[in-house]
Write a protein that holds these residues in place. Structure first.
Motif, PDB file in Angstrom:
ATOM      1  N   MET A   1       0.841  -1.200   0.000  1.00  0.00           N
ATOM      2  CA  MET A   1       0.000   0.000   0.000  1.00  0.00           C
ATOM      3  C   MET A   1       0.876   1.251   0.000  1.00  0.00           C
ATOM      4  N   VAL A   2       0.482   2.206  -0.795  1.00  0.00           N
ATOM      5  CA  VAL A   2       1.227   3.465  -0.841  1.00  0.00           C
ATOM      6  C   VAL A   2       0.659   4.406   0.204  1.00  0.00           C
ATOM      7  N   LYS A   3       1.434   4.636   1.248  1.00  0.00           N
ATOM      8  CA  LYS A   3       0.967   5.555   2.285  1.00  0.00           C
ATOM      9  C   LYS A   3       1.379   6.978   1.933  1.00  0.00           C
ATOM     10  N   THR A   4       2.635   7.116   1.520  1.00  0.00           N
ATOM     11  CA  THR A   4       3.167   8.441   1.219  1.00  0.00           C
ATOM     12  C   THR A   4       3.758   8.478  -0.178  1.00  0.00           C
ATOM     13  N   ALA A   5       3.275   9.403  -0.990  1.00  0.00           N
ATOM     14  CA  ALA A   5       3.828   9.579  -2.334  1.00  0.00           C
ATOM     15  C   ALA A   5       4.451  10.963  -2.439  1.00  0.00           C
ATOM     16  N   ALA A   6       5.471  11.070  -3.270  1.00  0.00           N
ATOM     17  CA  ALA A   6       6.121  12.356  -3.511  1.00  0.00           C
ATOM     18  C   ALA A   6       5.943  12.751  -4.965  1.00  0.00           C
ATOM     19  N   ILE A   7       5.566  14.007  -5.177  1.00  0.00           N
ATOM     20  CA  ILE A   7       5.512  14.573  -6.525  1.00  0.00           C
ATOM     21  C   ILE A   7       6.715  15.497  -6.654  1.00  0.00           C
ATOM     22  N   ILE A   8       7.547  15.253  -7.650  1.00  0.00           N
ATOM     23  CA  ILE A   8       8.659  16.168  -7.906  1.00  0.00           C
ATOM     24  C   ILE A   8       8.333  16.937  -9.178  1.00  0.00           C
ATOM     25  N   VAL A   9       8.281  18.259  -9.036  1.00  0.00           N
ATOM     26  CA  VAL A   9       7.832  19.105 -10.140  1.00  0.00           C
ATOM     27  C   VAL A   9       9.042  19.513 -10.972  1.00  0.00           C
ATOM     28  N   ALA A  10       9.074  19.032 -12.220  1.00  0.00           N
ATOM     29  CA  ALA A  10      10.221  19.287 -13.101  1.00  0.00           C
ATOM     30  C   ALA A  10       9.741  19.726 -14.473  1.00  0.00           C
ATOM     31  N   ALA A  11       8.570  20.346 -14.515  1.00  0.00           N
ATOM     32  CA  ALA A  11       7.969  20.657 -15.812  1.00  0.00           C
ATOM     33  C   ALA A  11       8.356  22.035 -16.329  1.00  0.00           C
ATOM     34  N   GLY A  12       9.080  22.827 -15.522  1.00  0.00           N
ATOM     35  CA  GLY A  12       9.420  24.183 -15.939  1.00  0.00           C
ATOM     36  C   GLY A  12      10.336  24.180 -17.153  1.00  0.00           C
ATOM     37  N   SER A  13      10.287  25.263 -17.915  1.00  0.00           N
ATOM     38  CA  SER A  13      11.143  25.335 -19.099  1.00  0.00           C
ATOM     39  C   SER A  13      12.286  26.309 -18.854  1.00  0.00           C
ATOM     40  N   GLY A  14      12.456  26.761 -17.588  1.00  0.00           N
ATOM     41  CA  GLY A  14      13.441  27.785 -17.256  1.00  0.00           C
ATOM     42  C   GLY A  14      14.844  27.404 -17.686  1.00  0.00           C
ATOM     43  N   THR A  15      15.426  28.221 -18.557  1.00  0.00           N
ATOM     44  CA  THR A  15      16.791  27.953 -19.003  1.00  0.00           C
ATOM     45  C   THR A  15      17.723  29.059 -18.531  1.00  0.00           C
ATOM     46  N   ARG A  16      17.216  29.913 -17.611  1.00  0.00           N
ATOM     47  CA  ARG A  16      18.041  31.010 -17.103  1.00  0.00           C
ATOM     48  C   ARG A  16      19.333  30.509 -16.481  1.00  0.00           C
ATOM     49  N   ALA A  17      19.231  29.353 -15.810  1.00  0.00           N
ATOM     50  CA  ALA A  17      20.383  28.875 -15.051  1.00  0.00           C
ATOM     51  C   ALA A  17      21.476  28.308 -15.950  1.00  0.00           C
ATOM     52  N   ALA A  18      21.089  27.735 -17.055  1.00  0.00           N
ATOM     53  CA  ALA A  18      22.057  27.036 -17.900  1.00  0.00           C
ATOM     54  C   ALA A  18      22.546  27.962 -19.002  1.00  0.00           C
ATOM     55  N   GLN A  19      23.620  28.651 -18.696  1.00  0.00           N
ATOM     56  CA  GLN A  19      24.147  29.655 -19.620  1.00  0.00           C
ATOM     57  C   GLN A  19      24.461  29.060 -20.984  1.00  0.00           C
ATOM     58  N   GLY A  20      23.981  29.700 -22.013  1.00  0.00           N
ATOM     59  CA  GLY A  20      24.386  29.339 -23.365  1.00  0.00           C
ATOM     60  C   GLY A  20      23.889  27.987 -23.834  1.00  0.00           C
ATOM     61  N   THR A  21      22.996  27.365 -23.066  1.00  0.00           N
ATOM     62  CA  THR A  21      22.463  26.085 -23.531  1.00  0.00           C
ATOM     63  C   THR A  21      20.947  26.177 -23.482  1.00  0.00           C
ATOM     64  N   ASP A  22      20.282  25.208 -24.096  1.00  0.00           N
ATOM     65  CA  ASP A  22      18.835  25.193 -23.952  1.00  0.00           C
ATOM     66  C   ASP A  22      18.415  24.065 -23.018  1.00  0.00           C
ATOM     67  N   VAL A  23      19.342  23.645 -22.149  1.00  0.00           N
ATOM     68  CA  VAL A  23      19.001  22.626 -21.149  1.00  0.00           C
ATOM     69  C   VAL A  23      18.320  23.318 -19.969  1.00  0.00           C
ATOM     70  N   PRO A  24      17.081  22.905 -19.645  1.00  0.00           N
ATOM     71  CA  PRO A  24      16.412  23.523 -18.489  1.00  0.00           C
ATOM     72  C   PRO A  24      17.173  23.214 -17.195  1.00  0.00           C
ATOM     73  N   LYS A  25      17.013  24.115 -16.202  1.00  0.00           N
ATOM     74  CA  LYS A  25      17.840  24.030 -14.993  1.00  0.00           C
ATOM     75  C   LYS A  25      17.725  22.684 -14.278  1.00  0.00           C
ATOM     76  N   GLN A  26      16.529  22.063 -14.303  1.00  0.00           N
ATOM     77  CA  GLN A  26      16.357  20.824 -13.538  1.00  0.00           C
ATOM     78  C   GLN A  26      17.137  19.651 -14.140  1.00  0.00           C
ATOM     79  N   TYR A  27      17.621  19.838 -15.383  1.00  0.00           N
ATOM     80  CA  TYR A  27      18.413  18.779 -16.019  1.00  0.00           C
ATOM     81  C   TYR A  27      19.868  19.192 -16.208  1.00  0.00           C
ATOM     82  N   SER A  28      20.235  20.399 -15.739  1.00  0.00           N
ATOM     83  CA  SER A  28      21.617  20.859 -15.863  1.00  0.00           C
ATOM     84  C   SER A  28      22.550  19.933 -15.090  1.00  0.00           C
ATOM     85  N   ASN A  29      23.810  19.925 -15.500  1.00  0.00           N
ATOM     86  CA  ASN A  29      24.788  19.045 -14.859  1.00  0.00           C
ATOM     87  C   ASN A  29      25.186  19.560 -13.477  1.00  0.00           C
TER      88      ASN A  29
END
Ligand code: MG
Length: 391
Positions: A1-29
């Motif tokens: 039985m699943v008592k506790t579930a976690a939702i991780i929100v990674a749907a943003g398209s923000g690329t401000r953090a990843a300079q010069g790339t189009d990789v969104p921040k949540q997937y940056s290295n």
């Protein structure tokens, strides 16, 4: 039985953090892995979390697959597609959990890779007494409100002000109902889920968190996060253990009960494999050995299941802000045969440590009938562990 579930929100398209790339921040290295992989790993390793779902932008599916592959997959559900706003993305995640009907839900932003296991646990415990709870940090800076020309319009009294972080925890039916109502309310947009709970009239508790659970928004944030990760140093440790055979009909090896002509003698369940692994991790930390933390003279550990010892060693790594890169184990015995159990052992150790099975090596050898293992007097095990810990 699943008592506790976690939702991780990674749907943003923000690329401000990843300079010069189009990789969104949540997937940056970040230290050789995607930003998302870090919080996925922390949630997967938290015993109180039963299932994890990530809300993604479908255009980033291949980036998601790479990041998800860098974390343990055991609790991970298939990703769900998000919406145009953070709020609609969270609602998509909540709706996707409809069949599982968890009693509690944690909502976390993928852009916060440094969330700790202790914070997750504290938010969940706060739900015992409150309908909602969020990780938050008291505001330390003096706050100014700016006029349009960047002149100071006023100083805001900071007493009692907190910065909202994530995870934020809720009882599932209540937050789902509140989110559905909020989605139907076109006049208000909410930037976090606790705000929706407040709007719905739920009591929301603040759970003091560490400022280290920072959100990566800008390129500067990403650079600072990368600097703190690269300050981690690799550590290795080794472990060795022996237990003798005694009259019995099964042995415990790597958390599995295996039928055998004898049992292994010991104060605990005598799981020689888990003992060697535990000592390898403790060795890498420079933190004593299994006998020091769990003395055989203490009746409390009589017959204890040895995953307790290994889990404790793992928690010591987490408490230091470190993580386990891999472990490797060799069992030395003539019998029982290890081969048929190797995969299950690998899986069991991976679950105990909260790491992917590909990071667990399980090997076996005989000693060509030489020595005590060759004479079938007992089983020996040797292990190594590699960690990354803050330098
Ligand atoms: Mg032992």
């Amino acid at each position: 039985m699943v008592k506790t579930a976690a939702i991780i929100v990674a749907a943003g398209s923000g690329t401000r953090a990843a300079q010069g790339t189009d990789v969104p921040k949540q997937y940056s290295n970040l230290g050789g892995q995607g930003v998302l992989a870090h919080s996925l790993r922390t949630f997967a390793a938290q015993d109180m979390v039963d299932a994890i779902i990530v809300v993604v932008n479908p255009e980033h599916r291949s980036l998601y697959d790479v990041a998800a592959g860098q974390a343990p997959s055991v609790k991970l559900l298939p990703p769900v597609s998000g919406g145009a706003s953070r709020q609609s993305s969270v609602l998509a995640g909540l709706e996707a959990l409809g069949e599982l009907r968890p009693s509690r839900i944690l909502i976390h932003d993928a852009a916060r890779p440094f969330v700790s296991s202790a914070t997750i646990a504290a938010v969940l415990s706060a739900l015992d007494g409150h309908a909602a709870a969020l990780a938050a940090v008291p505001v330390a800076d003096t706050l100014k409100r700016a006029a349009p020309d960047n002149l100071v319009a006023e100083t805001i009294e900071r007493t009692g002000l907190w910065r909202a972080q994530t995870p934020q925890g809720f009882r599932y039916p209540e937050i789902l109902a509140a989110h559905r109502r909020a989605a139907a309310n076109i006049t208000t947009t909410f930037t976090d889920d606790a705000s929706i709970a407040e709007w719905a009239g739920l009591t929301v508790a603040l759970v003091p968190d560490s400022a280290a659970n920072t959100k990566i928004t800008t390129a500067e944030d990403l650079a600072m996060a990368q600097a703190s990760v690269s300050a981690m140093e690799p550590r290795t440790g080794t472990g060795f253990d022996v237990h003798r055979f005694a009259a019995g009909d099964h042995v415990w090896l790597c958390g599995l009960k295996i039928p055998h002509t004898h049992r292994l003698e010991g104060h605990s369940d005598a799981d020689v494999g888990l003992h060697a692994l535990t000592d390898a991790i403790l060795g890498a930390l420079g933190d004593g050995d299994i006998g020091e933390h769990f003395p055989p003279s203490d009746p409390k550990w009589m017959g204890a299941a040895s995953h307790i010892f290994l889990r404790d060693a793992r928690d010591r790594v987490t408490a230091r802000g470190g993580r386990i890169i891999n472990v490797d184990l060799t069992l030395l015995c003539e019998a029982p045969k290890i081969g048929p159990h190797r995969r299950a052992m690998q899986q069991t150790v991976a679950v105990i440590l909260g790491i992917d099975a590909s990071r667990v090596g399980i090997k076996a050898t005989t000693t060509e009938q030489l020595g005590f293992t060759g004479r079938r007097e007992g089983i020996a095990a040797m292990a190594s562990a590699t960690l990354l810990v803050p330098g």
